[in-house]
Motif scaffolding. Structure first.
Motif, PDB file in Angstrom:
ATOM      1  N   THR A   1       0.807  -1.213   0.000  1.00 61.00           N
ATOM      2  CA  THR A   1       0.000   0.000   0.000  1.00 61.00           C
ATOM      3  C   THR A   1       0.845   1.271   0.000  1.00 61.00           C
ATOM      4  OG1 THR A   1      -1.939   1.031   1.052  1.00 61.00           O
ATOM      5  CG2 THR A   1      -0.216   0.213   2.524  1.00 61.00           C
ATOM      6  N   SER A   2       0.156   2.400   0.019  1.00 60.81           N
ATOM      7  CA  SER A   2       0.780   3.724   0.050  1.00 60.81           C
ATOM      8  C   SER A   2      -0.137   4.669   0.795  1.00 60.81           C
ATOM      9  CB  SER A   2       0.995   4.238  -1.379  1.00 60.81           C
ATOM     10  OG  SER A   2       1.366   5.606  -1.373  1.00 60.81           O
TER      11      SER A   2
ATOM     12  N   GLN B   1      -1.576   2.968   6.751  1.00 56.06           N
ATOM     13  CA  GLN B   1      -1.005   1.868   5.977  1.00 56.06           C
ATOM     14  C   GLN B   1      -1.321   0.508   6.594  1.00 56.06           C
ATOM     15  OE1 GLN B   1       3.164   2.471   5.241  1.00 56.06           O
ATOM     16  NE2 GLN B   1       2.848   4.308   4.034  1.00 56.06           N
TER      17      GLN B   1
ATOM     18  N   GLY C   1       8.302   3.389   4.536  1.00 55.48           N
ATOM     19  CA  GLY C   1       7.177   2.520   4.796  1.00 55.48           C
ATOM     20  C   GLY C   1       7.656   1.123   5.112  1.00 55.48           C
TER      21      GLY C   1
ATOM     22  N   SER D   1       5.169  -0.921   1.765  1.00 58.75           N
ATOM     23  CA  SER D   1       4.402   0.313   1.591  1.00 58.75           C
ATOM     24  C   SER D   1       5.346   1.467   1.298  1.00 58.75           C
ATOM     25  CB  SER D   1       3.567   0.624   2.841  1.00 58.75           C
ATOM     26  OG  SER D   1       4.391   0.769   3.981  1.00 58.75           O
TER      27      SER D   1
END
Length: 205
Positions: free
Chosen positions: A112-113, A121, A157, A164
Motif C-alpha cells: 500500500t501507500s 497503511q 514505509g 508500503s
C-alpha cells in the motif's frame, strides 16, 4: 512455472511504481509475473480534475482471470485508513469465484501507500486480509527477514503486513530505494511460497 498476478490500483503513480518492483521480485524467484490494474471508477473528467495519473501501461484486470494465477499480490493506496474504493469495487465482483471456491489455496498478499507516515497503511493492509481469508487464500506478508523495515535512520514505509511507501502530503515523494527493495522482497517471498505450495500439491496428487 508459478504464476503471480500483481493487481494494483494507483491514482497518482506511487503504487504503480511499487507494483513493477513487486513483479521484479517475483521474477527473481523464477515466477511468471503479470502486472495488471483494477479499473478506474470515476469519470475521466473527474480523474483529470484531481490530477490522477492517466498514462498507465498495465492492462485492465478482470475478476474472471484470477483463478489463472497461483498468487495474487494486491496493491492499493490508502483512503481514510482503508482500501481505495476502486480496488474494493474490483473485489466486489468476485462473488462467483467465492461461491465456486476458485481461489481456495492460492496465495494472497498486499502492499500500500499513504500520504503520511501514520496515514493508515497498517489498517489498510490488515483490512484486506479478511477478503483473502473469505476466499480461502493463504495470506503472506513481509517478514522481518527483510531487515530494511526495522531501522529508523530514514522515513520509510514497510510493516510485517506488507510493503508500503509514503507519498507525502502533496504526493511529491516517490518510493525510496528501501521501499522498492521491500516490494521486490515481498514479490520474491510470495513467489517462493507459492512454488512450495504447488510442489506440495503435486506430491499429494
Amino acid at each position: 512455472m508459478t504464476k503471480v498476478l500483481v493487481l494494483y490500483y494507483s491514482a497518482y503513480g506511487h503504487i504503480e511504481t511499487m507494483a513493477y518492483a513487486v513483479a521484479e521480485g517475483a521474477r527473481s524467484a523464477s515466477a511468471e509475473a503479470v502486472v495488471k490494474r483494477a479499473p478506474e471508477t470515476v469519470s475521466d473528467d473527474r480523474a483529470k480534475a484531481h490530477h490522477f495519473k492517466m498514462d498507465q501501461a498495465a492492462a485492465l484486470a478482470t475478476a474472471d482471470e484470477l483463478p489463472d494465477y497461483d498468487a495474487i499480490i494486491v496493491g492499493t493506496g490508502t483512503r481514510f485508513g482503508t482500501v481505495a474504493s476502486q480496488m474494493r469495487s474490483f473485489w466486489e465482483h468476485t462473488g462467483g469465484l467465492w461461491m465456486a471456491g476458485k481461489l481456495v489455496g492460492k496465495i494472497g498478499s498486499a502492499f500500500t501507500s499513504s500520504g503520511t507516515q501514520h496515514g493508515g497503511q497498517e489498517s489498510t493492509l490488515l483490512g484486506f486480509i479478511p477478503t483473502f481469508l473469505h476466499h480461502g487464500m493463504v495470506v503472506v506478508g513481509l517478514p522481518y527477514s527483510f531487515s530494511g523495515q526495522t531501522g529508523v535512520e530514514e522515513v520509510k514505509g514497510g510493516s510485517p503486513y506488507g510493503a508500503s511507501t509514503i507519498a507525502g502530503g502533496d504526493g511529491s515523494r516517490q518510493p525510496s530505494a528501501i521501499e522498492l527493495e521491500a516490494a521486490r522482497f515481498q514479490g520474491a517471498h510470495v513467489a517462493a511460497i507459492a512454488a512450495k505450495l504447488g510442489r506440495s500439491e503435486a506430491e499429494l496428487l
